[in-house]
Design an enzyme around this catalytic site. Structure first.
Site, PDB file in Angstrom:
ATOM      1  CG  ASP A  17      -1.685   1.230   1.428  1.00 15.69           C
ATOM      2  OD1 ASP A  17      -2.402   1.622   0.504  1.00 15.69           O
ATOM      3  OD2 ASP A  17      -1.570   1.833   2.515  1.00 15.69           O
ATOM      4  CG  ASP A  19      -1.471   7.925   0.240  1.00 17.03           C
ATOM      5  OD1 ASP A  19      -0.311   8.240  -0.065  1.00 17.03           O
ATOM      6  OD2 ASP A  19      -2.462   8.267  -0.433  1.00 17.03           O
TER       7      ASP A  19
END
Length: 222
Positions: A17, A19
């Site tokens: 991932d 952010d």
């Protein structure tokens, strides 16, 4: 908890991932949503609490049902693009070293954001870019659907069981688990439900991620 071992005889892959996992963008996201909320005469804190749990179009349906959702989305995108150009960003400790140490072609990014913003943030923080990025425009179903992580595995020619997902948020963790992958959580004081392993920080997780990626095939320690 311990991770599930990757299948013997196969290469292993790491899917990140972005952010909250590689880049600390919480203050940026809060600022963007606050500016958006003020533009529509809404309470910034209330809007942000909804935005944390839902995708933008779902957020608009809950807190601005009387507004044109496409207009709302366009305004949000404008603010987010401006933030990429002018906002202050920082990579989490250990992120640059970790990504540089992973073998090319063995890792990918899976994000609910858009590729051009990710590229802008990575350029500003000095993080290397992988060959594979699965962004919001690449899939019809976002996290917590398994589709984003399954697409990343397919583009890497990887089996789901040979992939390690690194996430910070519940929706991303559910996405990786539903894809049949090993999921480790980072950058959270409390483990997200379902993760196979939990680390308080990305820096703490980094040596274990590298060990997973480079351990001999079938090594249970991976």
């Amino acid at each position: 908890m311990t991770s599930e071992p990757a299948r013997p005889g196969r290469k292993k892959y790491v899917l990140f991932d972005v952010d909250g996992t590689l880049i600390d963008a919480v203050s940026n996201q809060r600022r963007v949503w606050a500016t958006w909320a003020e533009r529509y005469g809404l309470d910034p804190d209330e809007v942000y609490q909804v935005a944390l749990r839902t995708r933008p179009m779902e957020t608009f349906a809950q807190i601005a049902a009387d507004r044109d959702p496409h207009e709302c989305l366009a305004a949000l995108h404008e603010l987010e693009d401006d933030d990429v150009r002018s906002g202050v960003y920082a990579a989490f400790g250990g992120a640059a070293e970790l990504l540089h140490d992973l073998s090319p072609g063995s890792w990918a990014l899976v994000t609910s954001n858009y590729e051009h913003r990710v590229r802008g943030r990575f350029q500003r923080t000095g993080l290397p870019m992988p060959d594979v990025i699965v962004d919001a425009a690449a899939v019809e179903e976002g996290k917590p659907s398994p589709v984003p992580y399954l697409q990343a595995a397919a583009r890497l020619a990887a089996e789901p069981g040979d992939c390690l997902v690194i996430e910070d948020a519940p929706s991303g963790v559910r996405s990786g688990l539903r894809a049949g992958m090993t999921v480790w959580g980072v950058n959270a004081a409390v483990p997200v439900q379902g993760v196979h392993r939990h680390f308080a920080s990305l820096r703490e997780a980094a040596p274990h991620i590298l060990a997973f990626a480079s351990a001999p095939h079938g090594d249970p320690a991976a």
